[in-house]
Design a protein around this motif. Structure first.
Motif, PDB file in Angstrom:
ATOM      1  N   ILE A  75      -7.135 -10.881  12.249  1.00 28.61           N
ATOM      2  CA  ILE A  75      -6.591  -9.546  12.510  1.00 28.61           C
ATOM      3  C   ILE A  75      -6.088  -9.532  13.954  1.00 28.61           C
ATOM      4  N   LEU A  76      -4.822  -9.216  14.149  1.00 28.04           N
ATOM      5  CA  LEU A  76      -4.195  -9.344  15.463  1.00 28.04           C
ATOM      6  C   LEU A  76      -4.146  -8.034  16.231  1.00 28.04           C
ATOM      7  N   ARG A  77      -4.392  -6.928  15.551  1.00 28.36           N
ATOM      8  CA  ARG A  77      -4.352  -5.624  16.212  1.00 28.36           C
ATOM      9  C   ARG A  77      -5.531  -4.778  15.774  1.00 28.36           C
ATOM     10  N   THR A  78      -5.834  -3.784  16.578  1.00 29.21           N
ATOM     11  CA  THR A  78      -6.934  -2.879  16.236  1.00 29.21           C
ATOM     12  C   THR A  78      -6.617  -2.094  14.973  1.00 29.21           C
ATOM     13  N   GLU A  79      -5.374  -1.644  14.851  1.00 25.73           N
ATOM     14  CA  GLU A  79      -4.972  -0.857  13.695  1.00 25.73           C
ATOM     15  C   GLU A  79      -3.963  -1.644  12.859  1.00 25.73           C
ATOM     16  N   ILE A  80      -4.297  -1.840  11.589  1.00 26.67           N
ATOM     17  CA  ILE A  80      -3.432  -2.582  10.680  1.00 26.67           C
ATOM     18  C   ILE A  80      -2.420  -1.630  10.055  1.00 26.67           C
ATOM     19  N   LYS A  81      -1.159  -2.055  10.025  1.00 29.77           N
ATOM     20  CA  LYS A  81      -0.124  -1.268   9.369  1.00 29.77           C
ATOM     21  C   LYS A  81      -0.239  -1.470   7.859  1.00 29.77           C
ATOM     22  N   LYS A  82      -0.404  -0.374   7.121  1.00 27.62           N
ATOM     23  CA  LYS A  82      -0.588  -0.463   5.680  1.00 27.62           C
ATOM     24  C   LYS A  82       0.725  -0.789   4.966  1.00 27.62           C
ATOM     25  N   VAL A  83       0.583  -1.167   3.689  1.00 31.64           N
ATOM     26  CA  VAL A  83       1.727  -1.595   2.896  1.00 31.64           C
ATOM     27  C   VAL A  83       2.400  -0.402   2.227  1.00 31.64           C
ATOM     28  N   ASN A  84       3.726  -0.353   2.310  1.00 26.11           N
ATOM     29  CA  ASN A  84       4.523   0.590   1.530  1.00 26.11           C
ATOM     30  C   ASN A  84       4.701  -0.010   0.144  1.00 26.11           C
ATOM     31  N   GLY A  85       4.353   0.734  -0.906  1.00 27.87           N
ATOM     32  CA  GLY A  85       4.442   0.209  -2.259  1.00 27.87           C
ATOM     33  C   GLY A  85       5.818  -0.294  -2.618  1.00 27.87           C
ATOM     34  N   LEU A  86       6.862   0.277  -2.034  1.00 34.32           N
ATOM     35  CA  LEU A  86       8.229  -0.151  -2.338  1.00 34.32           C
ATOM     36  C   LEU A  86       8.586  -1.483  -1.674  1.00 34.32           C
TER      37      LEU A  86
ATOM     38  N   PRO B 214     -10.332   0.054   3.986  1.00 32.79           N
ATOM     39  CA  PRO B 214      -9.242   1.025   3.816  1.00 32.79           C
ATOM     40  C   PRO B 214      -7.878   0.475   4.226  1.00 32.79           C
ATOM     41  N   ALA B 215      -7.864  -0.543   5.086  1.00 33.90           N
ATOM     42  CA  ALA B 215      -6.586  -1.120   5.525  1.00 33.90           C
ATOM     43  C   ALA B 215      -5.831  -1.761   4.366  1.00 33.90           C
ATOM     44  N   TRP B 216      -6.543  -2.129   3.288  1.00 30.27           N
ATOM     45  CA  TRP B 216      -5.895  -2.803   2.166  1.00 30.27           C
ATOM     46  C   TRP B 216      -5.410  -1.822   1.090  1.00 30.27           C
ATOM     47  N   VAL B 217      -5.616  -0.524   1.303  1.00 30.31           N
ATOM     48  CA  VAL B 217      -5.086   0.483   0.383  1.00 30.31           C
ATOM     49  C   VAL B 217      -3.637   0.775   0.766  1.00 30.31           C
ATOM     50  N   TYR B 218      -2.747   0.859  -0.223  1.00 28.96           N
ATOM     51  CA  TYR B 218      -1.342   1.148   0.063  1.00 28.96           C
ATOM     52  C   TYR B 218      -1.199   2.443   0.853  1.00 28.96           C
ATOM     53  N   GLU B 219      -0.241   2.457   1.751  1.00 30.09           N
ATOM     54  CA  GLU B 219       0.058   3.688   2.484  1.00 30.09           C
ATOM     55  C   GLU B 219       0.825   4.665   1.589  1.00 30.09           C
ATOM     56  N   THR B 220       1.805   4.134   0.855  1.00 27.64           N
ATOM     57  CA  THR B 220       2.590   4.954  -0.060  1.00 27.64           C
ATOM     58  C   THR B 220       2.729   4.221  -1.389  1.00 27.64           C
ATOM     59  N   SER B 221       2.966   4.980  -2.450  1.00 29.62           N
ATOM     60  CA  SER B 221       3.036   4.424  -3.797  1.00 29.62           C
ATOM     61  C   SER B 221       4.469   4.036  -4.161  1.00 29.62           C
ATOM     62  N   SER B 222       4.578   3.054  -5.068  1.00 32.93           N
ATOM     63  CA  SER B 222       5.882   2.713  -5.633  1.00 32.93           C
ATOM     64  C   SER B 222       6.166   3.534  -6.886  1.00 32.93           C
ATOM     65  N   GLY B 223       5.260   4.453  -7.193  1.00 30.73           N
ATOM     66  CA  GLY B 223       5.426   5.303  -8.365  1.00 30.73           C
ATOM     67  C   GLY B 223       4.472   4.904  -9.475  1.00 30.73           C
ATOM     68  N   GLY B 224       4.113   5.872 -10.311  1.00 31.17           N
ATOM     69  CA  GLY B 224       3.161   5.615 -11.383  1.00 31.17           C
ATOM     70  C   GLY B 224       1.737   5.773 -10.889  1.00 31.17           C
ATOM     71  N   ARG B 225       0.779   5.613 -11.810  1.00 35.59           N
ATOM     72  CA  ARG B 225      -0.646   5.743 -11.485  1.00 35.59           C
ATOM     73  C   ARG B 225      -0.956   7.104 -10.866  1.00 35.59           C
ATOM     74  N   GLY B 226      -0.169   8.118 -11.227  1.00 41.37           N
ATOM     75  CA  GLY B 226      -0.415   9.475 -10.770  1.00 41.37           C
ATOM     76  C   GLY B 226       0.413   9.910  -9.585  1.00 41.37           C
ATOM     77  N   TRP B 227       0.873   8.948  -8.788  1.00 45.10           N
ATOM     78  CA  TRP B 227       1.655   9.271  -7.600  1.00 45.10           C
ATOM     79  C   TRP B 227       3.153   9.151  -7.874  1.00 45.10           C
ATOM     80  N   GLU B 228       3.933   9.917  -7.148  1.00 44.24           N
ATOM     81  CA  GLU B 228       5.387   9.793  -7.189  1.00 44.24           C
ATOM     82  C   GLU B 228       5.814   8.675  -6.231  1.00 44.24           C
ATOM     83  N   PRO B 229       6.977   8.069  -6.478  1.00 39.97           N
ATOM     84  CA  PRO B 229       7.467   7.044  -5.544  1.00 39.97           C
ATOM     85  C   PRO B 229       7.542   7.590  -4.121  1.00 39.97           C
ATOM     86  N   GLY B 230       6.982   6.852  -3.191  1.00 42.68           N
ATOM     87  CA  GLY B 230       7.000   7.266  -1.793  1.00 42.68           C
ATOM     88  C   GLY B 230       5.884   8.208  -1.400  1.00 42.68           C
TER      89      GLY B 230
END
Length: 481
Positions: free
Chosen positions: A76-87, A215-231
């Motif tokens: 881990i190179l930083r204190t805060e990890i940038k989460k993944v955008n589902g898209l 929590p760092a491995w949870v997506y920041e935003t969804s690609s859609g589906g699974r209850g969430w809208e894209p973005g």
């Protein structure tokens, strides 16, 4: 320096590296032969075994305890990890494009979150246009010219869809559906973890690991589906406390015939079904659970680091997590829950040092998506260290392959991914203990010397790896016109 000269210099380096490996390989392998042979006599029972597995109830032959470490072996190179955008995930984005009908009307007509994503990443929109306007139509034309070559494969691959789990809705609804009330009180989390692993094995899992969900491995935003809208922002529920990771390998003979007969759904659907059964089991005990799985169900989390945290293996140069049992040939599903459990420690089996030297996956990759760098670096400014993968280039090649739309050449060429016989199994046990790297170099030499590693042109139009004969049960010769 021009690109051509850079490429020429790189290949000169490659050939010299491979020559050195081959010259020193036999000596390296011999240096570790005594220890390999002794361990192999203990661990190996048959030269015909495929996975080192002892039966149908989930026994895991590899003893992880000597290789357990307190912290995961990634950096881990930083204190805060940038989460993944589902898209950012090209496969998920491709699925969304098809759901919206943009594969036919044109991705430039995107609206909403996908339009905003393209405005921020115009190069990605151009790549998606190439995928749907050039690559996929060309593949379909190629499939027509090849006739019924893959008829048995198509029937076999599509048959796995019979038991695909459905996509869940939002966690506050789906995770609690069918949960027993009141919950059983768990007196011994350690014993509960042992039971979970045994039960997962009876459901079909081959390897199982448990970790606290970072929590760092949870997506920041969804690609859609699974209850969430894209973005839409993905909010991690408080009950996603633990992650149970279950894995199964692809069918070996199909995998070794990649890309022309590469299996996909046999692994993805099996992992998803095992996960769905385990999700139900956890709910029957009175605890919320959510399946994150390949194929139809998909993910709300980034799976490779969760696998590493759960002690299943280490992430390799080609982004797959390399496990002691199956190398990279494993598909995984994850169940998030707050069922009280004891977690597993991560392991260090020497994959990082091995991948620094090997680079066979980068050499064979038809899309040139895998980095040749000696050291891993920061990935997309996220604060996590790994080897770079051009995921869009990877997807474009996969989608160009007739019928299968798959590749996995990186997985199959990896020296860790072999049908287990006693010497190979033992070598994988010796590598983490061998500080000289002699056995690792010997294993790479053996892979280059005794297994077919043709030029990458063999895996593109018009050959598509056809020199690799189909497994007998997928071979149409003498069965279908």
């Amino acid at each position: 320096m021009s690109n051509n000269k850079k490429e020429e210099k790189k290949h000169q380096h490659l050939f010299s590296r491979r020559d050195v490996l081959k010259l020193g390989g036999l000596a390296s392998l011999g240096a570790g032969l005594v220890s390999v042979a002794s361990l192999g006599f203990i661990n190996g029972k048959s030269v015909d075994t495929y996975s080192g597995w002892e039966g149908q109830e989930g026994e895991i032959y590899f003893d992880r305890e000597p290789f357990q470490v307190d912290k995961p072996p990634y950096k881990i190179l930083r204190t805060e990890i940038k989460k993944v955008n589902g898209l950012d995930a090209p496969s998920d984005r491709s699925n969304l494009i098809k759901e919206l009908g943009l594969d036919k009307t044109g991705v430039e007509n995107a609206t909403g979150a996908l339009k905003e994503y393209y405005e921020q990443n115009p190069d990605i929109m151009e790549k998606d246009k190439v995928l749907f306007e050039e690559i996929e139509p060309k593949r379909k034309e190629t499939e027509k010219t090849l006739g019924n070559r893959n008829a048995l494969w198509t029937a076999w691959n599509s048959s796995w869809d019979v038991l695909k789990p459905k996509k869940p809705g939002l966690p506050e609804v789906s995770d609690w559906e069918g949960v027993r009330k009141p919950a059983y009180e768990i007196k011994d989390p350690k014993k509960m973890s042992e039971i979970i692993k045994k039960v997962a094995g009876t459901f079909g899992a081959k390897i199982v690991g448990i970790t606290k969900l970072n929590p760092a491995w949870v997506y920041e935003t969804s690609s859609g589906g699974r209850g969430w809208e894209p973005g839409e922002k993905v909010e991690m529920p408080s009950w996603w406390e633990y992650a149970i990771v279950v894995g199964v390998p692809h069918e070996w003979d199909s995998i070794m015939a990649t890309p022309a007969f590469a299996g996909e759904k046999d692994g993805t659907v099996q992992a998803a079904v095992v996960g769905a059964r385990l999700e139900r089991y956890v709910k029957e005990l009175g605890y919320p659970a959510r399946l994150h799985a390949p194929d139809s169900s998909r993910f709300d989390i980034l799976v490779p680091p969760v696998m590493v945290d759960a002690g299943l293996g280490e992430q390799g140069r080609f982004s797959f997590v390399i496990t002691p049992e199956f190398g990279g040939n494993v598909r995984t599903a994850v169940i998030t829950t707050n069922l009280p459990l004891e977690v597993d420690k991560p392991i260090d089996i020497g994959v990082r040092d091995f991948c620094k030297e090997c680079k066979l996956c980068a050499e064979i990759c038809p899309s040139k998506a895998i980095s040749f760098d000696d050291e891993p670096g920061e990935i997309r400014g996220r604060g996590v260290e790994a080897w770079f993968i051009d995921v869009d280039a990877c997807l474009h090649y996969r989608q160009s392959v007739p019928f299968t739309q798959r590749c996995k050449l990186c997985m199959t060429v990896c020296p860790w991914t072999r049908k287990d016989n006693w010497i190979h199994k033992a070598a994988k046990g010796v590598i983490p203990r061998d500080k000289t790297s002699l056995v690792a170099k010997g294993l790479t030499w053996a892979q280059e010397s005794f297994y077919e590693i043709p030029d990458v042109s063999e895996y593109t139009d018009p050959k598509w790896g056809s020199y690799r004969k189909a497994p007998w049960f997928l071979d149409v010769d003498g069965v279908i016109e």
